[in-house]
Scaffold this active site. Structure first.
Site, PDB file in Angstrom:
ATOM      1  N   GLU A   1     -42.409  -7.730  11.077  1.00 33.19           N
ATOM      2  CA  GLU A   1     -42.468  -8.562  12.304  1.00 33.19           C
ATOM      3  C   GLU A   1     -43.929  -9.500  12.349  1.00 33.19           C
ATOM      4  OE1 GLU A   1     -42.439  -8.238  17.045  1.00 33.19           O
ATOM      5  OE2 GLU A   1     -42.387  -6.206  15.852  1.00 33.19           O
TER       6      GLU A   1
ATOM      7  N   LYS B   1     -36.348 -13.732  18.704  1.00 33.34           N
ATOM      8  CA  LYS B   1     -36.728 -12.816  19.671  1.00 33.34           C
ATOM      9  C   LYS B   1     -36.217 -13.102  21.103  1.00 33.34           C
ATOM     10  CE  LYS B   1     -39.486  -8.603  20.389  1.00 33.34           C
ATOM     11  NZ  LYS B   1     -40.769  -7.895  20.075  1.00 33.34           N
TER      12      LYS B   1
ATOM     13  N   CYS C   1     -38.091  -5.617  16.646  1.00 37.56           N
ATOM     14  CA  CYS C   1     -38.721  -4.548  17.563  1.00 37.56           C
ATOM     15  C   CYS C   1     -37.822  -4.174  18.597  1.00 37.56           C
ATOM     16  CB  CYS C   1     -40.070  -5.228  17.781  1.00 37.56           C
ATOM     17  SG  CYS C   1     -41.208  -4.268  18.469  1.00 37.56           S
TER      18      CYS C   1
END
Length: 345
Positions: free
Chosen positions: A69, A155, A189
């Site tokens: 990430e 995200k 995540c």
């Protein structure tokens, strides 16, 4: 100008290569997960670092090369570890954000174009976590590059203090990603704890899923293993090793006169030398750990997987098929792009 620091260099024999299953007809995929850190906040130097790591992994036989990430240009560790990063009007936080913004790649920029050229040259699949600059905002994005194709996922929900610097994405990047060995996809995540985000990805029948984390902690590995079993797919869980010293080495390599920005990093307590601990893993559809990196280990993690076994587990569990109960449950996904500004003529 002084040369930028060289990114941590894993040996060419980086990590054990595990082979899961083999048959004459089974498609085999060689996966490498990069744990070595970038040159923190230095985008040009980090691209040089990425190219070396990609060439080494490809030379060792990798078909798919996965980075963690926000690897370009580095996960914003000061949000977790530096007191004052959330204070309104805090000059060090403002100055460091400015430095970060100037070192974030754009999708149409030369950095992503360079990675795409590498993918084509080496005939490999590159999965890269980036902080993507779009206008004056930053999105946490994963870019998948295959010869002649680019896929992205942004995200949708930055976590807690990440909302200080990252914008929340719309649902337009939740579409399927085709692969030569079957559908693939990614979440970033804590999206792995969004049940409906997982359901949106599972509907594509992924063979391989990319789980990008800043580091794969015990809790993150638990989420990755759960995702593998729930989706009956392989999961490549990628995390970085990063130290406080490497943070300063990277920042200082920029040779920029930004004392306030450096002060924000200096607020990270000196005793917090290890900021991210790596811990990458490759997980099978039955939730077994096929290969795992040791904590604090910067070696590239390698494994070879056989995709035919994906079908076997779906005999028992197919969360978007025979186990879905569509007469009771229904998920609606809005995949329209939401730019926020439309000009009507």
């Amino acid at each position: 100008m002084a040369p930028p620091p060289v990114c941590a260099r894993p040996p060419c024999q980086s990590g054990a290569r595990t082979i899961l299953g083999r048959s004459a007809t089974m498609p085999m995929i060689s996966i490498s997960i990069i744990q070595s850190p970038p040159v923190f906040l230095n985008l040009p130097a980090s691209i040089v670092c990425a190219e070396r790591l990609i060439r080494e992994a490809a030379g060792n036989g990798a078909d798919v090369i996965v980075f963690p990430e926000a690897w370009l240009p580095g996960y914003p560790v000061w949000l977790d570890d530096a007191p004052g990063s959330a204070l309104f009007g805090h000059k060090p936080a403002e100055a460091l954000f400015r430095v970060l913004l100037h070192n974030c790649p754009e999708l149409e920029g030369r950095e992503i174009a360079r990675l795409a050229a590498l993918s084509a040259e080496l005939s490999v699949e590159i999965v890269m976590g980036i902080q993507e600059r779009r206008g004056s905002s930053i999105f946490n994005t994963v870019v998948r590059l295959t010869p002649g194709r680019r896929d992205i996922h942004r995200k949708m929900m930055p976590t807690h203090n990440e909302r200080l610097i990252w914008a929340a994405a719309d649902g337009s990047t939740l579409g399927p990603w085709p692969g030569k060995y079957g559908p693939v996809g990614a979440l970033i995540c804590w999206e792995h704890w969004m049940p409906l985000a997982r359901a949106a990805r599972h509907q594509h029948g992924q063979v391989l899923h990319f789980a990008l984390w800043p580091a794969v902690t015990e809790l993150h590995l638990l989420a990755s293993r759960h995702y593998a079993f729930e989706g009956q797919c392989f999961v490549a869980a990628a995390g970085t090793v990063l130290t406080r010293s490497q943070v300063f080495d990277g920042f200082d390599s920029l040779e920029t006169d930004e004392p306030a920005a450096r002060a924000m990093l200096e607020a990270i307590p000196a005793e917090r030398e290890l900021l991210k601990s790596g811990g990458s893993a490759i997980v099978g559809p039955d939730a077994t750990i096929i290969a795992a990196a040791g904590q604090h280990d910067t070696l590239t993690l390698n494994a070879v997987i056989g995709t035919d076994i994906v079908a076997e587990g779906r005999l028992y569990l197919d969360t978007v098929g025979h186990y879905s109960r569509p007469d009771i449950f229904e998920l609606q996904i809005d995949m329209r792009e939401r730019p926020g500004l439309r000009t009507l003529i």
